[in-house]
Design a protein around this motif. Structure first.
Motif, mmCIF file in Angstrom:
data_model
loop_
_atom_site.group_PDB
_atom_site.id
_atom_site.type_symbol
_atom_site.label_atom_id
_atom_site.label_comp_id
_atom_site.label_asym_id
_atom_site.label_seq_id
_atom_site.Cartn_x
_atom_site.Cartn_y
_atom_site.Cartn_z
ATOM 1 N N GLN A 20 37.492 2.634 11.196
ATOM 2 C CA GLN A 20 38.736 1.638 11.839
ATOM 3 C C GLN A 20 38.667 1.793 13.306
ATOM 4 O O GLN A 20 38.764 0.870 13.929
ATOM 5 N N TYR A 21 38.836 3.038 13.664
ATOM 6 C CA TYR A 21 38.993 3.354 15.040
ATOM 7 C C TYR A 21 37.893 3.160 15.901
ATOM 8 O O TYR A 21 37.695 2.557 17.029
ATOM 9 N N GLU A 22 36.584 3.456 15.561
ATOM 10 C CA GLU A 22 35.460 3.364 15.976
ATOM 11 C C GLU A 22 34.783 1.929 16.164
ATOM 12 O O GLU A 22 34.189 1.654 16.929
ATOM 13 N N ILE A 23 35.119 1.202 15.416
ATOM 14 C CA ILE A 23 34.592 -0.251 15.251
ATOM 15 C C ILE A 23 35.393 -1.409 16.068
ATOM 16 O O ILE A 23 34.959 -2.575 16.209
ATOM 17 N N ASP A 24 36.378 -0.907 17.208
ATOM 18 C CA ASP A 24 37.082 -1.709 17.794
ATOM 19 C C ASP A 24 36.911 -1.611 19.307
ATOM 20 O O ASP A 24 37.325 -0.857 20.155
ATOM 21 N N PRO A 25 35.905 -2.153 19.876
ATOM 22 C CA PRO A 25 35.257 -2.132 21.287
ATOM 23 C C PRO A 25 36.352 -2.160 22.263
ATOM 24 O O PRO A 25 36.201 -1.749 23.503
ATOM 25 N N GLU A 26 37.137 -3.314 22.077
ATOM 26 C CA GLU A 26 38.090 -3.817 23.077
ATOM 27 C C GLU A 26 39.032 -2.654 23.581
ATOM 28 O O GLU A 26 39.525 -2.568 24.689
ATOM 29 N N ALA A 27 39.679 -1.983 22.422
ATOM 30 C CA ALA A 27 40.348 -0.972 22.565
ATOM 31 C C ALA A 27 39.973 0.515 23.220
ATOM 32 O O ALA A 27 40.660 1.091 23.791
#
Length: 346
Positions: free
Chosen positions: A171-178
């Motif tokens: 969940q953490y790794e798949i959010d590039p904007e953050a």
């Protein structure tokens, strides 16, 4: 015949279904949505004789495994025959022709919800008893045998922590904007490499905190545990450690915590006393890996906040909201880092 925002719900059709499936239900019916950010919308169903609560999937398309109100209904219905305090569950509807989405109906439990973990709206003399009531309620849940109550298939029975760590790492790794944080990467790897070898299984709530509890209005006793959306079979200490985060988080952060408060002055048991009470009620001599479970829960919360940051940035990259969420994220990473004992790493 109705007031408030019914969000496309046909009151006449719903009333007809309720008459057929909820014993004693009698129209006329008024619908009011409860305020707040529940991912499963929750409504008050008001009749002249009685008030009910309806919990629904959100309108529109949803993922197959998300917003599973049938699971919530099932666990509440089953736990109604145990010592764990839950509302009476009346009926489940999975027919989209009624309101357009699945829902279930349960009792509206009278009482008080306390929104802050230091219970400022409770008299000082009564606060310790309110904490004990929370402790009793969670211990009672963890003492329920899933096999005995027919919930053996309510979740996988092994490897809960490994699966949860993988889930929240993804969940953490798949959010590039953050963006990626080096310390989050290190935390994820450390958690995966240090999972305790004590694979207990119980029914877990997943979000046990004071504002998901209804207390009796006239005494320090939990009348009902609410919001079972995250319930499954899992590790009871992971569930307890999520609740215990109230002692490790400072006030004002995501609903606030107790860290740094004068607990004696507030008449609130300290963490060691609270853990000891839970251990006595669940037949434990202690909790050897409690620190790991707390570190995992703080990492999980950091991953959730990381996703919120990404959504805020996608909505408006220069918004104050994104900066505010980013500051909260750093706080939870700091807390998880400290609990994992990684302060010496850079």
């Amino acid at each position: 015949m109705s007031t408030g925002q019914n969000e496309g719900i046909d009151v006449e059709v719903l009333s007809y279904w309720l008459v057929k499936h909820v014993k004693g239900f009698r129209a006329p019916l008024t619908i009011e949505r409860f305020p707040g950010g529940q991912s499963n919308p929750t409504y008050k169903l008001i009749t002249p004789q009685k008030i009910y609560v309806m919990r629904t999937q959100p309108p529109g398309p949803i993922l197959n495994s998300a917003h599973a109100v049938d699971r919530e209904y099932r666990v509440i219905k089953v736990l109604g025959g145990t010592n764990t305090p839950v509302p009476i569950a009346y009926a489940l509807c999975e027919d989209p022709d009624v309101i357009g989405r699945s829902f279930f109906v349960m009792d509206c439990v009278p009482g008080v919800i306390h929104w802050q973990p230091d219970f400022p709206d409770v008299a000082r003399a009564d606060r310790a008893n309110h904490f004990d009531a929370m402790n009793i309620a969670l211990a009672s849940l963890h003492q329920v045998d899933p096999d005995v109550v027919g919930l053996r298939d309510f979740g996988k029975t092994g490897g809960y922590l490994e699966r949860q760590i993988r889930r929240w790492t993804r969940q953490y790794e798949i959010d590039p904007e953050a963006g990626r944080l080096e310390r989050m990467d290190i935390l994820a790897a450390w958690l995966a490499d240090n999972v305790p070898d004590d694979d207990e299984v119980s029914i877990v709530h997943g979000d046990f905190r004071c504002n998901n509890l209804v207390f009796h209005g006239d005494r320090a006793e939990v009348a009902a545990i609410l919001d079972w959306e995250l319930s499954t079979l899992g590790h009871p200490i992971t569930d307890f450690a999520f609740h215990l985060m109230m002692y490790r988080v400072p006030p004002g952060i995501q609903g606030g915590g107790l860290k740094g408060m004068d607990l004696t002055a507030l008449n609130i048991p300290n963490e060691a006393e609270y853990v000891g009470a839970y251990c006595r009620r669940t037949g434990r001599d202690g909790i050897p890996h409690l620190q790991f479970h707390v570190a995992y829960n703080l990492f999980r919360f950091a991953a959730i906040v990381h996703g919120i940051k990404g959504r805020a940035l996608r909505g408006n990259a220069s918004s104050g909201r994104a900066l505010e969420v980013a500051a909260v994220l750093e706080t939870f990473v700091d807390l998880a880092w400290s609990e994992a004992g990684l302060a010496g790493l850079r």
